[in-house]
Scaffold this motif. Structure first.
Motif, PDB file in Angstrom:
ATOM      1  N   LEU A  14      25.538  30.637  63.198  1.00 13.48           N
ATOM      2  CA  LEU A  14      24.901  31.147  61.981  1.00 13.48           C
ATOM      3  C   LEU A  14      23.391  31.201  62.192  1.00 13.48           C
ATOM      4  O   LEU A  14      22.757  30.178  62.450  1.00 13.48           O
ATOM      5  CB  LEU A  14      25.239  30.243  60.790  1.00 13.48           C
ATOM      6  N   THR A  15      22.822  32.406  62.103  1.00 13.43           N
ATOM      7  CA  THR A  15      21.380  32.604  62.283  1.00 13.43           C
ATOM      8  C   THR A  15      20.770  33.106  60.985  1.00 13.43           C
ATOM      9  O   THR A  15      21.286  34.063  60.380  1.00 13.43           O
ATOM     10  CB  THR A  15      21.096  33.622  63.408  1.00 13.43           C
ATOM     11  N   THR A  16      19.699  32.477  60.568  1.00 20.53           N
ATOM     12  CA  THR A  16      18.955  32.900  59.379  1.00 20.53           C
ATOM     13  C   THR A  16      17.495  33.096  59.755  1.00 20.53           C
ATOM     14  O   THR A  16      16.901  32.244  60.426  1.00 20.53           O
ATOM     15  CB  THR A  16      19.054  31.852  58.251  1.00 20.53           C
ATOM     16  N   GLN A  17      16.919  34.209  59.332  1.00 15.18           N
ATOM     17  CA  GLN A  17      15.518  34.529  59.642  1.00 15.18           C
ATOM     18  C   GLN A  17      14.778  34.953  58.381  1.00 15.18           C
ATOM     19  O   GLN A  17      15.248  35.827  57.637  1.00 15.18           O
ATOM     20  CB  GLN A  17      15.430  35.654  60.681  1.00 15.18           C
ATOM     21  N   LEU A  18      13.621  34.357  58.146  1.00 12.51           N
ATOM     22  CA  LEU A  18      12.680  34.812  57.121  1.00 12.51           C
ATOM     23  C   LEU A  18      11.663  35.706  57.818  1.00 12.51           C
ATOM     24  O   LEU A  18      10.958  35.267  58.724  1.00 12.51           O
ATOM     25  CB  LEU A  18      11.983  33.609  56.474  1.00 12.51           C
ATOM     26  N   ASP A  19      11.570  36.988  57.381  1.00 12.84           N
ATOM     27  CA  ASP A  19      10.656  37.895  58.078  1.00 12.84           C
ATOM     28  C   ASP A  19       9.474  38.370  57.237  1.00 12.84           C
ATOM     29  O   ASP A  19       8.537  38.959  57.778  1.00 12.84           O
ATOM     30  CB  ASP A  19      11.402  39.095  58.659  1.00 12.84           C
ATOM     31  N   ARG A  20       9.482  38.112  55.950  1.00 14.27           N
ATOM     32  CA  ARG A  20       8.312  38.421  55.120  1.00 14.27           C
ATOM     33  C   ARG A  20       8.410  37.669  53.798  1.00 14.27           C
ATOM     34  O   ARG A  20       9.498  37.388  53.295  1.00 14.27           O
ATOM     35  CB  ARG A  20       8.159  39.927  54.882  1.00 14.27           C
ATOM     36  N   VAL A  21       7.233  37.373  53.250  1.00 13.97           N
ATOM     37  CA  VAL A  21       7.161  36.622  51.998  1.00 13.97           C
ATOM     38  C   VAL A  21       5.897  37.017  51.258  1.00 13.97           C
ATOM     39  O   VAL A  21       4.860  37.301  51.878  1.00 13.97           O
ATOM     40  CB  VAL A  21       7.199  35.093  52.270  1.00 13.97           C
ATOM     41  N   ALA A  22       5.982  37.057  49.941  1.00 16.45           N
ATOM     42  CA  ALA A  22       4.828  37.402  49.097  1.00 16.45           C
ATOM     43  C   ALA A  22       4.781  36.453  47.912  1.00 16.45           C
ATOM     44  O   ALA A  22       5.806  35.909  47.483  1.00 16.45           O
ATOM     45  CB  ALA A  22       4.925  38.844  48.616  1.00 16.45           C
ATOM     46  N   THR A  23       3.562  36.239  47.393  1.00 21.02           N
ATOM     47  CA  THR A  23       3.389  35.349  46.237  1.00 21.02           C
ATOM     48  C   THR A  23       2.422  35.968  45.239  1.00 21.02           C
ATOM     49  O   THR A  23       1.526  36.741  45.598  1.00 21.02           O
ATOM     50  CB  THR A  23       2.844  33.972  46.660  1.00 21.02           C
ATOM     51  N   ALA A  24       2.615  35.619  43.974  1.00 19.53           N
ATOM     52  CA  ALA A  24       1.682  35.958  42.898  1.00 19.53           C
ATOM     53  C   ALA A  24       1.447  34.666  42.133  1.00 19.53           C
ATOM     54  O   ALA A  24       2.353  34.161  41.447  1.00 19.53           O
ATOM     55  CB  ALA A  24       2.261  37.040  41.988  1.00 19.53           C
ATOM     56  N   THR A  25       0.240  34.109  42.270  1.00 22.17           N
ATOM     57  CA  THR A  25      -0.005  32.755  41.777  1.00 22.17           C
ATOM     58  C   THR A  25      -1.280  32.678  40.951  1.00 22.17           C
ATOM     59  O   THR A  25      -2.171  33.524  41.049  1.00 22.17           O
ATOM     60  CB  THR A  25      -0.123  31.758  42.947  1.00 22.17           C
ATOM     61  N   GLY A  26      -1.347  31.621  40.160  1.00 30.42           N
ATOM     62  CA  GLY A  26      -2.585  31.207  39.527  1.00 30.42           C
ATOM     63  C   GLY A  26      -3.036  29.905  40.170  1.00 30.42           C
ATOM     64  O   GLY A  26      -2.220  29.179  40.755  1.00 30.42           O
ATOM     65  N   ARG A  27      -4.337  29.637  40.088  1.00 30.60           N
ATOM     66  CA  ARG A  27      -4.824  28.375  40.637  1.00 30.60           C
ATOM     67  C   ARG A  27      -5.894  27.788  39.734  1.00 30.60           C
ATOM     68  O   ARG A  27      -6.584  28.508  39.007  1.00 30.60           O
ATOM     69  CB  ARG A  27      -5.345  28.533  42.064  1.00 30.60           C
ATOM     70  N   ILE A  28      -6.018  26.483  39.806  1.00 28.45           N
ATOM     71  CA  ILE A  28      -7.025  25.757  39.042  1.00 28.45           C
ATOM     72  C   ILE A  28      -7.604  24.690  39.955  1.00 28.45           C
ATOM     73  O   ILE A  28      -6.865  24.044  40.708  1.00 28.45           O
ATOM     74  CB  ILE A  28      -6.429  25.152  37.746  1.00 28.45           C
TER      75      ILE A  28
END
Length: 286
Positions: free
Chosen positions: A119-133
């Motif tokens: 069983l092979t699993t690959q993450l090839d892209r990721v995006a985020t929309a965040t707030g910060r303080i």
């Protein structure tokens, strides 16, 4: 009184009056220069690079349990956002996109048989929309962040007898989840900063389909259908370094001036000048 004595008295009077008038003149002063205080208010764009680790747990398929994947690899991408500072408090929003290659292959053996699964699993892209303080100490900013996360996973399950038989089932899935993190940012220049950041991602449990269409070996494969649903639980952690260029608004400088001399000081200065006037005039002998 002789002529010489009269001239000496006149000279003494003129010298005293001149000194007194000089004492009443306000002494000019110049404010000491002060550097403008740094502000985090503004917008920025930048790039980042880092590494990550993850755990991907495959849910049982037709009663068969599978060994979890422990993904690891690199990420690199771009980010942009805007901040606003009030006092030492900084709030902002940020969007980020990363290309990635985080993958792992695990082996699961079927009890009592000669068949197994890779069983092979690959993450090839990721995006985020965040707030910060965050809280700023001049050019140093400590902050926490959180928001939505989006990722794309590729899955492959290979059914094999570890000899002649090998059939691949493949699929992919876009998933959504959340991200929380914390970091430290330092402004190297007014419009250039460097930050180190840690993020935790959770994409929950998601269904996907593995297909074996077009492969003659798919027919009659035991224990696994040619096309069927599966579920996967995904959790990842990411560490990264980022450098970014910003357009920040300069805060008004605080000018620190030298206060004017008080009235008492002017009186003392006038008295001192008067004494110097008497010492400078020497009466001529009669």
């Amino acid at each position: 009184m002789t002529t010489k004595t009269l001239f000496s008295a006149i000279a003494l009077t003129v010298s005293t009056l001149t000194s007194a008038m000089a004492a009443d003149v306000t002494m000019p002063y110049k404010a000491a220069p002060a550097a403008a205080a740094f502000s985090w208010t503004g917008c920025y764009v930048g790039g980042n690079v880092g590494g990550g680790r993850g755990v991907n747990e495959q849910q049982p398929i037709v009663g068969q349990d599978f060994t979890a994947n422990h993904n690891s690899g690199w990420l690199a991408g771009v980010q942009g956002g805007c901040d606003y500072q009030v006092g030492s408090l900084v709030v902002g929003v940020e969007g980020q996109f990363d290309w990635a290659d985080m993958k792992d292959t695990s082996t699961t053996l079927i009890p009592g048989g000669a068949i197994g699964f890779l069983l092979t699993t690959q993450l090839d892209r990721v995006a985020t929309a965040t707030g910060r303080i965050g809280y700023a100490f001049d050019r140093v900013l400590f902050y926490a962040k959180g928001g939505a996360a989006f990722a794309h996973f590729n899955h492959q399950m290979t059914q094999t007898d570890f000899a002649a038989l090998s059939v691949d089932f493949t699929g992919s899935r876009d998933v959504t989840g959340f991200v929380v993190g914390a970091g430290l940012e330092y402004a190297l220049l007014p419009n250039l900063s460097l930050k180190a950041e840690y993020n935790y991602f959770d994409f929950g449990t998601n269904g996907y389909t593995l297909n074996c269409s077009g492969n003659p070996g798919c027919a009659g494969i035991p224990f696994f259908p040619a096309s069927g649903p599966a579920e996967h639980a995904d959790r990842h952690a990411r560490r990264e370094l980022a450098i970014q260029h910003g357009w920040r608004a300069a805060r008004r400088p605080i000018l620190i001036g030298v206060p004017k001399a008080s009235a008492a000081r002017r009186v003392r200065r006038a008295a001192a000048n008067s004494r110097r006037g008497f010492d400078a005039v020497v009466p001529a002998p009669p």
